[in-house]
Design an enzyme around this catalytic site. Structure first.
Site, short mmCIF file in Angstrom:
data_model
loop_
_atom_site.label_atom_id
_atom_site.label_comp_id
_atom_site.label_asym_id
_atom_site.label_seq_id
_atom_site.Cartn_x
_atom_site.Cartn_y
_atom_site.Cartn_z
N ALA A 1 3.14 7.06 0.96
CA ALA A 1 2.17 7.75 0.09
C ALA A 1 1.20 8.62 0.88
CB ALA A 1 1.42 6.74 -0.75
N ARG B 1 -6.09 16.33 -4.30
CA ARG B 1 -7.03 15.31 -3.79
C ARG B 1 -8.25 15.95 -3.13
NH1 ARG B 1 -4.91 11.24 -6.59
NH2 ARG B 1 -2.86 10.60 -5.90
N LEU C 1 -5.81 6.92 1.68
CA LEU C 1 -6.96 7.55 1.03
C LEU C 1 -8.13 6.58 0.91
CD1 LEU C 1 -4.97 9.35 -1.82
CD2 LEU C 1 -5.93 10.41 0.23
N GLU D 1 -2.14 17.35 -1.47
CA GLU D 1 -3.45 17.49 -0.82
C GLU D 1 -4.44 18.26 -1.69
OE1 GLU D 1 -0.65 17.38 0.81
OE2 GLU D 1 -0.93 16.46 2.77
N GLU E 1 4.72 14.75 6.12
CA GLU E 1 4.47 15.20 7.50
C GLU E 1 5.21 14.29 8.49
OE1 GLU E 1 0.07 15.29 7.09
OE2 GLU E 1 0.29 17.41 7.57
N GLY F 1 -3.16 17.55 7.56
CA GLY F 1 -3.75 17.38 8.89
C GLY F 1 -2.77 16.76 9.88
N LEU G 1 -1.60 9.91 3.77
CA LEU G 1 -2.88 9.44 4.33
C LEU G 1 -3.40 8.25 3.54
CD1 LEU G 1 -5.41 10.01 6.22
CD2 LEU G 1 -6.30 11.35 4.30
N GLY H 1 0.91 13.13 3.85
CA GLY H 1 1.20 12.71 5.22
C GLY H 1 2.54 12.02 5.37
N LYS I 1 0.84 -1.21 0.00
CA LYS I 1 0.00 0.00 0.00
C LYS I 1 0.87 1.25 0.00
CE LYS I 1 -3.79 -2.36 0.05
NZ LYS I 1 -4.59 -2.43 -1.21
N ARG I 2 2.10 1.07 -0.42
CA ARG I 2 3.06 2.19 -0.51
C ARG I 2 3.20 2.91 0.83
NH1 ARG I 2 3.34 -1.04 -4.07
NH2 ARG I 2 3.31 -0.53 -6.28
C1 1HE Z 1 -2.66 3.77 -1.45
C2 1HE Z 1 -2.10 5.06 -1.32
C3 1HE Z 1 -2.69 5.94 -0.39
C4 1HE Z 1 -1.01 3.97 -2.81
N1 1HE Z 1 -3.74 5.49 0.31
N2 1HE Z 1 -3.71 3.37 -0.71
N3 1HE Z 1 -1.34 10.71 -1.06
C5 1HE Z 1 -1.37 10.69 -2.40
O1 1HE Z 1 -2.13 11.37 -3.03
C6 1HE Z 1 -0.44 9.70 -3.08
C7 1HE Z 1 -1.24 8.54 -3.61
N4 1HE Z 1 -0.40 7.48 -4.19
C8 1HE Z 1 0.23 7.61 -5.38
O2 1HE Z 1 0.23 8.63 -6.02
C9 1HE Z 1 0.95 6.39 -5.87
O3 1HE Z 1 0.42 5.24 -5.24
C10 1HE Z 1 2.48 6.42 -5.62
C11 1HE Z 1 3.14 7.42 -6.57
C12 1HE Z 1 2.83 6.74 -4.19
C13 1HE Z 1 3.06 5.01 -5.94
O4 1HE Z 1 2.69 4.61 -7.24
P1 1HE Z 1 2.82 3.09 -7.65
O5 1HE Z 1 2.51 2.99 -9.11
O6 1HE Z 1 4.12 2.54 -7.20
O7 1HE Z 1 1.70 2.29 -6.79
P2 1HE Z 1 0.12 2.25 -7.02
O8 1HE Z 1 -0.19 1.21 -8.07
O9 1HE Z 1 -0.44 3.59 -7.24
O10 1HE Z 1 -0.40 1.76 -5.61
C14 1HE Z 1 -0.16 0.45 -5.13
C15 1HE Z 1 -1.20 0.14 -4.10
O11 1HE Z 1 -1.04 1.05 -3.02
C16 1HE Z 1 -2.62 0.35 -4.59
O12 1HE Z 1 -3.45 -0.54 -3.91
P3 1HE Z 1 -4.02 -1.90 -4.61
O13 1HE Z 1 -4.83 -2.55 -3.55
O14 1HE Z 1 -4.80 -1.42 -5.80
O15 1HE Z 1 -2.78 -2.69 -5.01
C17 1HE Z 1 -2.94 1.75 -4.15
O16 1HE Z 1 -4.33 1.98 -3.98
C18 1HE Z 1 -2.25 1.76 -2.80
N5 1HE Z 1 -1.95 3.13 -2.38
N6 1HE Z 1 -1.09 5.16 -2.19
C19 1HE Z 1 -4.22 4.25 0.16
N7 1HE Z 1 -2.23 7.17 -0.18
C20 1HE Z 1 -3.43 13.86 7.68
S1 1HE Z 1 -3.88 14.49 6.21
C21 1HE Z 1 -2.72 13.98 5.05
C22 1HE Z 1 -3.28 14.14 3.67
C23 1HE Z 1 -2.48 13.41 2.64
O17 1HE Z 1 -1.60 12.63 2.93
S2 1HE Z 1 -2.91 13.72 1.02
C24 1HE Z 1 -1.75 12.81 0.08
C25 1HE Z 1 -2.26 11.43 -0.22
#
Ligand code: 1HE
Length: 266
Positions: free
Chosen positions: A69, A144, A73, A141, A121, A149, A71, A118, A31-32
């Site tokens: 990656a 999205r 999501l 953020e 963070e 937070g 929070l 996060g 889940k990265r």
């Molecule tokens: C996740 C998450 C996640 C991956 N929550 N499940 N963060 C983001 O907006 C970043 C979101 N993630 C990405 O952009 C990409 O996953 C990555 C660039 C980090 C990695 O890409 P990649 O191609 O290596 O992996 P993937 O195919 O996108 O993801 C692999 C799996 O990890 C997949 O799950 P699967 O069950 O389909 O295999 C994804 O859904 C899962 N995954 N990232 C949940 N973030 C306190 S407030 C803080 C607010 C924030 O942090 S906003 C920023 C959120």
């Protein structure tokens, strides 16, 4: 008092070597290393326990290609949280990251791949950040439909300044490489960040624990104070640290002319 062995961990691996260097490894690579609430609770437990367990330095790292990656999501989406519920989630993030920053145990983060949202963070609550060639930093953020937070408005703004932070959040700008060092997102950029982090950890572990405690809690606390109060607190902390037995021994070495000199090697 809870011992390291009493901790129940599923998403994080924790090991301590014979030199008192703890290895804290995020272990949801599939889940990265997205930060779900269970992982945050494990961070709270770990960083509440480490300062009382004799650990001298902690290295925070991640399994898989990405540090974190941010929070979780999918969990956030599925939980369909109310505002009050998510506020409580954020308070747990703050609990975890404040334990890291203010706990008094040096925390060195080894960063790779995505250090976003996060994940940034979390990294910014460490005392030293070591990045590798593939590390990149972002605050997606805005894209999205979210807001930070987990303390970014405090720690990331402190590291890079509010103008850069606002730019990252509005435009989705990513930083990596030397530029990330130059703006202050990390202190080291290394071909082998693991090796550098271990070298820093071993050096820091040589310092008396009370000195490291002051370095890794007092400075952060003092940043929150007025200059007048910070100067007072600094004097109080220095009164304790600079008269500890470990300091007396080192000063005796220096007075005898047997202490190592402070100068660049080579
Ligand atoms: C996740 C998450 C996640 C991956 N929550 N499940 N963060 C983001 O907006 C970043 C979101 N993630 C990405 O952009 C990409 O996953 C990555 C660039 C980090 C990695 O890409 P990649 O191609 O290596 O992996 P993937 O195919 O996108 O993801 C692999 C799996 O990890 C997949 O799950 P699967 O069950 O389909 O295999 C994804 O859904 C899962 N995954 N990232 C949940 N973030 C306190 S407030 C803080 C607010 C924030 O942090 S906003 C920023 C959120």
């Amino acid at each position: 008092m809870r011992d390291i062995g009493d901790l129940r961990l599923s998403n994080i691996l924790l090991e301590v070597d014979d030199d008192g260097i703890a290895s804290v490894t995020l272990n949801r690579p599939d889940k990265r290393n997205a930060l779900d609430l269970a992982t945050i609770e494990e961070l709270v437990d770990i960083f509440t326990t480490l300062p009382r367990s004799g650990v001298r330095v902690a290295i925070l790292r991640a399994n898989g290609p990405h540090f974190s990656a941010g929070l979780d999501l999918v969990e956030h989406h599925r939980q369909n949280r109310s505002a009050a519920e998510f506020m409580q989630v954020c308070l747990r993030w703050h609990e975890a990251f404040n334990k890291m920053e203010y706990g008094g145990v040096p925390v060195i983060a080894v960063l790779k791949g995505a250090v976003v949202g996060g994940g940034l963070e979390l990294a910014s609550a460490a005392h030293i950040r070591v990045a590798g060639p593939d590390t990149y930093f972002g605050l997606p953020e805005g894209q999205r439909g979210l807001f930070t937070g987990g303390g970014a408005t405090i720690r990331v703004a402190d590291l890079i300044g509010k103008a850069r932070m606002i730019d990252m959040m509005l435009s989705g700008r990513l930083y990596r490489g030397q530029e990330a060092v130059d703006v202050g997102l990390c202190q080291y950029l290394e071909e082998d960040p693991e090796a550098r982090a271990l070298q820093i950890a071993r050096a820091a572990a040589q310092n008396p624990p009370l000195s490291n405690f002051a370095i890794c809690s007092a400075i952060s606390h003092m940043q929150n104070m007025s200059a007048l109060d910070a100067a007072y607190a600094e004097a109080v902390v220095a009164g304790m640290v600079n008269t500890q037995d470990a300091a007396r021994e080192r000063l005796a070495d220096f007075a005898r002319g047997t202490a190592a000199k402070i100068r660049p090697k080579g």
